[in-house]
Design a protein around this motif. Structure first.
Motif, short mmCIF file in Angstrom:
data_model
loop_
_atom_site.label_atom_id
_atom_site.label_comp_id
_atom_site.label_asym_id
_atom_site.label_seq_id
_atom_site.Cartn_x
_atom_site.Cartn_y
_atom_site.Cartn_z
N LEU A 48 40.57 26.60 -22.60
CA LEU A 48 41.41 26.91 -23.74
C LEU A 48 42.08 28.27 -23.50
O LEU A 48 41.54 29.11 -22.77
N PRO A 49 43.25 28.51 -24.08
CA PRO A 49 43.92 29.81 -23.88
C PRO A 49 43.03 30.96 -24.31
O PRO A 49 42.37 30.90 -25.35
N GLY A 50 42.99 32.00 -23.50
CA GLY A 50 42.21 33.19 -23.84
C GLY A 50 43.08 34.25 -24.48
O GLY A 50 44.29 34.07 -24.67
N ALA A 51 42.46 35.36 -24.81
CA ALA A 51 43.20 36.47 -25.41
C ALA A 51 44.13 37.09 -24.37
O ALA A 51 43.73 37.29 -23.22
N PRO A 52 45.37 37.38 -24.73
CA PRO A 52 46.32 37.98 -23.77
C PRO A 52 45.81 39.32 -23.25
O PRO A 52 45.22 40.11 -23.98
N VAL A 53 46.02 39.55 -21.96
CA VAL A 53 45.68 40.82 -21.32
C VAL A 53 46.96 41.41 -20.77
O VAL A 53 47.70 40.76 -20.03
N GLY A 54 47.26 42.64 -21.15
CA GLY A 54 48.50 43.26 -20.73
C GLY A 54 48.49 43.71 -19.28
O GLY A 54 47.46 43.65 -18.60
N ALA A 55 49.66 44.14 -18.79
CA ALA A 55 49.76 44.69 -17.44
C ALA A 55 48.91 45.96 -17.35
O ALA A 55 48.79 46.71 -18.32
N MET A 56 48.33 46.21 -16.18
CA MET A 56 47.36 47.29 -16.05
C MET A 56 47.81 48.43 -15.15
O MET A 56 47.03 49.29 -14.79
N ARG A 57 49.09 48.44 -14.76
CA ARG A 57 49.57 49.48 -13.84
C ARG A 57 50.72 50.26 -14.47
O ARG A 57 51.25 49.89 -15.51
N GLY A 58 51.09 51.35 -13.81
CA GLY A 58 52.13 52.22 -14.34
C GLY A 58 53.53 51.63 -14.21
O GLY A 58 53.80 50.82 -13.31
N ASN A 59 54.43 52.07 -15.08
CA ASN A 59 55.77 51.49 -15.11
C ASN A 59 56.61 51.78 -13.87
O ASN A 59 57.44 50.96 -13.49
N ALA A 60 56.42 52.92 -13.24
CA ALA A 60 57.18 53.21 -12.02
C ALA A 60 56.84 52.21 -10.92
O ALA A 60 57.72 51.70 -10.22
N GLU A 61 55.55 51.93 -10.77
CA GLU A 61 55.11 50.95 -9.78
C GLU A 61 55.60 49.55 -10.15
O GLU A 61 56.06 48.78 -9.30
N ILE A 62 55.51 49.21 -11.44
CA ILE A 62 55.94 47.89 -11.91
C ILE A 62 57.44 47.70 -11.70
O ILE A 62 57.90 46.61 -11.35
N ALA A 63 58.23 48.76 -11.91
CA ALA A 63 59.68 48.66 -11.71
C ALA A 63 59.99 48.30 -10.26
O ALA A 63 60.86 47.46 -9.98
N ALA A 64 59.31 48.94 -9.31
CA ALA A 64 59.53 48.62 -7.90
C ALA A 64 59.14 47.18 -7.59
O ALA A 64 59.82 46.47 -6.84
N ASP A 65 58.03 46.74 -8.19
CA ASP A 65 57.61 45.34 -8.01
C ASP A 65 58.67 44.38 -8.55
O ASP A 65 59.00 43.37 -7.91
N PHE A 66 59.20 44.69 -9.73
CA PHE A 66 60.19 43.81 -10.34
C PHE A 66 61.42 43.66 -9.44
O PHE A 66 61.93 42.55 -9.23
N LEU A 67 61.90 44.76 -8.89
CA LEU A 67 63.09 44.69 -8.04
C LEU A 67 62.84 43.87 -6.78
O LEU A 67 63.70 43.08 -6.35
#
Length: 460
Positions: A48-67
């Motif tokens: 069954l669907p569990g409770a949502p868990v947010g992203a766990m890393r910093g936004n600067a790192e996440i921005a590079a990942d997104f690109l």
């Protein structure tokens, strides 16, 4: 594109077959209780669907990942612009649709609506869906794309149309400036877990980023296949992909300029959080991954050694890719160098324990080490490792891992004389195994392999 489950899943089978020199004996444990089927196996379990868990890393790192997810393909080819569906997204099913597919599709669409905020729904009868999910025989899909368990293609509506257009610009993601339609091809004759896993990853890529990155510890956008279902990071990637500040046709510089404000709004907890921006994995390292897991037996160890050497040269001492390199070499050593394999698994786990989002990776290591312990008669150690790994496997909804851990725990409990606990764990394992592996024959074969390991350990 989702790779066949060889990077994570088949490591289990490799270990079991390497450690069992004779054909496995038939499991003779009592399976029947009030929850069993006519074949004597418990009813199939499902998550069954569990409770949502947010992203766990910093936004600067996440921005590079997104690109890197948005502007490169899995082949390494650059994409000139980002593309997405502009407007509501509708989903349709065709082909030999498995019974479990609609239930799993509705679950993942509910998560995407709630966690990523996308306007996505099933297509009304008589309308053309934005995304078609076409279920075809596994053999046909493997002939078309041997390296993929399932995959998504733009601008086609059927498998026949894909086969006709697959070498033309029609199906070239690099020629698209806006997504109009896409078709996901999924095997019809496979286990419920593989159907679900394909739906999660391919829907996310049909709607969002097209690339996979080995450096991501917390995402299904990673060819290591440790994560089976969409994570909090993945939902954030979809939210960013459909942020109103962005649109189809933007180039990388235009998107990069808008990302800091978008991430500050969508992921405020990532503001100011530390993190290291990681470079793309060298193509040679990726090639060595493929050779280590799917190459010829004689070449796998050489590829694994090269994998480690490249990782060290890249300075990845505490990078998840270094951990994965050790994990890969451990797998290559299994059956010929048990002490070396155990050392490599432990080193992989050491790195992953300090990596946000890598708890499921550590659970996979615990499963491998539990198999070693079971076969060598260290039954108390099996209980310690499975006790900490089972909750992680449940949380990450990985039925193949969960069923294997439970089966190992049941064998250890049985050998230690704790028969009631063993019976409960075995029934739980079998229910999850039916979801993970599909046919009753495959379930029984997996349980027999694990029972043979325990028999070997009990003989000392």
């Amino acid at each position: 594109m989702r790779l066949p489950s060889l990077l994570a899943g088949l490591v289990v089978t490799s270990f079991l077959t390497a450690c069992v020199p004779t054909p496995p004996t038939e499991v003779s444990k009592g399976f029947i209780d009030g929850r069993t089927t006519d074949q004597g196996l418990p009813a199939m379990q499902a998550f069954l669907p569990g409770a949502p868990v947010g992203a766990m890393r910093g936004n600067a790192e996440i921005a590079a990942d997104f690109l890197d997810l948005e502007f490169r393909m899995e082949s390494g080819r650059a994409l000139p612009v980002m593309t997405r569906f502009e407007g509501p997204i509708t989903i349709g099913l065709k082909g030999n649709v498995p019974a479990i597919a609609l239930t799993e599709l509705q679950r993942v669409l509910g998560r995407i609506r709630n966690e990523a905020g996308l306007d996505v729904s099933m297509a009304r009868p008589g309308t053309e869906p934005s995304i078609i999910i076409d279920f075809q025989p596994k053999s046909a899909l493997r002939r078309a794309v041997p390296s993929a368990a399932c995959f998504v293609v733009p601008n086609v509506s059927s498998f026949g149309e894909y086969m006709k257009e697959r070498r033309t610009s029609t199906t070239d993601w690099g020629r698209i400036t806006k997504r109009e339609k896409a078709t996901i091809f999924v095997p019809a004759d496979t286990s419920p877990q593989e159907v679900r896993d394909c739906l999660h990853e391919e829907l996310a890529q049909a709607m969002g980023p097209l690339n996979d990155l080995f450096r991501l510890p917390d995402s299904v956008f990673n060819d290591d296949n440790f994560h089976a279902v969409l994570t909090g990071f993945d939902m954030l990637m979809l939210r960013v992909h459909y942020a109103p500040e962005l649109r189809s046709g933007m180039n990388e510089a235009e998107v990069a300029a808008r990302l800091p404000a978008i991430l500050a709004r969508l992921n405020p907890s990532g503001q100011g959080r530390g993190g290291t921006i990681k470079a793309l994995s060298p193509r040679m390292w990726i090639s060595m991954v493929e050779s280590t897991f799917s190459g010829r037996d004689g070449a796998r160890m050489a590829s694994a050694e090269r994998l480690i050497a490249i990782a060290r040269a890249q300075g990845w001492s505490n990078d998840g890719r270094m951990a994965f390199s050790y994990f890969a070499r451990a797998r290559a050593r299994t059956g010929s160098d048990m002490a070396g394999a155990i050392a490599d698994y432990n080193e992989a786990a050491r790195i992953w324990r300090s990596t946000p989002g890598a708890a499921i990776h550590v659970a996979h290591v615990d499963m491998q080490l539990s198999a070693f312990a079971l076969s060598s008669g260290q039954f108390d150690q099996v209980l310690v490792m499975t006790e900490r790994a089972i909750p992680v496997a449940r949380q990450h909804q990985n039925a193949s891992l969960l069923s294997s851990l439970l089966a190992m725990r049941a064998e250890a409990l049985e050998t230690l004389g704790r028969r009631d606990e063993a019976r409960s764990a075995r029934l739980d394992s079998l229910g999850w195994a039916r979801y993970a592996f599909g046919s009753d024959a495959q379930v029984r074969a997996r349980m027999s392999d694990i029972a043979a390991l325990a028999s070997r350990g009990a003989r000392g």
